[in-house]
Design an enzyme around this catalytic site. Structure first.
Site, PDB file in Angstrom:
ATOM      1  N   SER A 106       0.841  -1.196   0.000  1.00 34.13           N
ATOM      2  CA  SER A 106       0.000   0.000   0.000  1.00 34.13           C
ATOM      3  C   SER A 106       0.884   1.258   0.000  1.00 34.13           C
ATOM      4  O   SER A 106       1.642   1.477  -0.933  1.00 34.13           O
ATOM      5  CB  SER A 106      -0.956  -0.044   1.191  1.00 34.13           C
ATOM      6  OG  SER A 106      -1.961   0.926   1.067  1.00 34.13           O
ATOM      7  N   ASP A 203     -10.130  -5.006  -4.106  1.00 35.00           N
ATOM      8  CA  ASP A 203      -9.537  -3.946  -3.287  1.00 35.00           C
ATOM      9  C   ASP A 203     -10.292  -2.640  -3.550  1.00 35.00           C
ATOM     10  O   ASP A 203     -10.232  -2.097  -4.652  1.00 35.00           O
ATOM     11  CB  ASP A 203      -8.061  -3.800  -3.656  1.00 35.00           C
ATOM     12  CG  ASP A 203      -7.297  -2.890  -2.709  1.00 35.00           C
ATOM     13  OD1 ASP A 203      -7.920  -2.047  -2.047  1.00 35.00           O
ATOM     14  OD2 ASP A 203      -6.063  -3.020  -2.664  1.00 35.00           O
ATOM     15  N   HIS A 233      -7.817  -5.524   0.036  1.00 35.12           N
ATOM     16  CA  HIS A 233      -6.640  -4.701   0.261  1.00 35.12           C
ATOM     17  C   HIS A 233      -5.658  -5.330   1.245  1.00 35.12           C
ATOM     18  O   HIS A 233      -4.447  -5.105   1.142  1.00 35.12           O
ATOM     19  CB  HIS A 233      -7.060  -3.315   0.749  1.00 35.12           C
ATOM     20  CG  HIS A 233      -5.929  -2.333   0.793  1.00 35.12           C
ATOM     21  ND1 HIS A 233      -5.239  -1.954  -0.336  1.00 35.12           N
ATOM     22  CD2 HIS A 233      -5.343  -1.668   1.834  1.00 35.12           C
ATOM     23  CE1 HIS A 233      -4.297  -1.078  -0.004  1.00 35.12           C
ATOM     24  NE2 HIS A 233      -4.330  -0.911   1.302  1.00 35.12           N
TER      25      HIS A 233
END
Length: 256
Positions: A106, A203, A233
């Site tokens: 991320s 996600d 995610h």
């Protein structure tokens, strides 16, 4: 669990990290560096799983907490992308030598790209897991309403609901404005080493369009994107974790 090591960065932030040395038979091969996400820490599922994997393989491994995260010093609300990049770079320079394979989850994907730009001579490969480059501008600011933009400018922060915590995320004006000085998708982005991008189709925080934009924008001879149907995610199911280690192994082979 062993106690973390600490360093103090040139900016005066005390950063915690764990480093696992590689076996001598690895002959100085790349150290795998895990870079976590926004408001995550080095005790998360992926970080610990990858440390255990690296230890079993005799591979040097590093994980860390940015300032304001985990057990490092500082208040999360005082931090911004550039600070966390500086923290990661300071730990890498203090705790490792030789080539690196960066694994960024991320926000850590953004930070890994900043590191690749800042110290290209040391990067042997990169793995992005739902990488989120430029998210402060392209996800947060771009999605704010006019009222939200006015609030963050006038009050210096805004509270956003979180799917990962009971309390909301506080997004500061500094996070947005400082993030504009760290953008990587507006100028050429050279990744001249094996690069693997992993992305879940389910996600909702970092949608697949972000991975496709990064894939199309980056320049390099060996960049591949893997889309995983129904993965979210977190990307932390046993199957997803296995895909991460597969990607790292593939990168290590390509960097040999």
């Amino acid at each position: 669990m062993t106690e973390p090591h600490h360093i103090t960065t040139p900016q005066g932030r005390r950063i915690a990290y764990h480093v696992t040395p590689g076996r001598p038979d690895q002959d100085g091969g790349p150290c795998v560096v895990f870079l976590g996400g926004f408001k995550s820490d080095m005790s998360g599922t992926k970080a610990v799983y990858l440390q255990d994997w690296a230890k079993a393989a005799g591979r040097a491994f590093l994980r860390l907490d940015y300032s304001g995260h985990g057990v490092s010093s500082g208040d999360f609300l005082d931090g911004a992308i550039g600070d966390w990049f500086e923290d990661a770079r300071a730990v890498i320079e203090a705790a490792t030598t030789g080539p690196l394979v960066l694994v960024g989850s991320s926000m850590g994907g953004w930070i890994s790209l900043l590191l690749a730009r800042a110290m290209p001579q040391r990067i042997a490969g990169l793995v992005g897991i739902a990488a989120a480059p430029d998210f402060t501008e392209d996800s947060m600011w771009a999605d704010f309403t006019d009222a939200q933009r006015a609030e963050i400018i006038d009050k210096g922060q805004i509270a956003l609901p979180s799917d990962y915590a009971d309390s909301p995320y506080i997004i500061t004006r500094r996070l947005i404005e400082e993030g504009r000085t760290q953008l990587v998708l507006r100028t050429p982005l050279n990744l001249p080493f094996p690069t693997r991008l992993l992305q879940g189709t389910a996600d909702i925080d970092v949608p697949p369009a972000v991975a496709l934009r990064l894939l199309n924008h980056a320049n390099g001879p060996d960049i591949r994107l893997t889309l995983v149907k129904a993965a979210d995610h977190r990307f932390s199911t046993p199957a997803c974790l296995a895909l991460i280690t597969d990607a790292i192994t593939d990168v290590l082979k390509g960097s040999a």
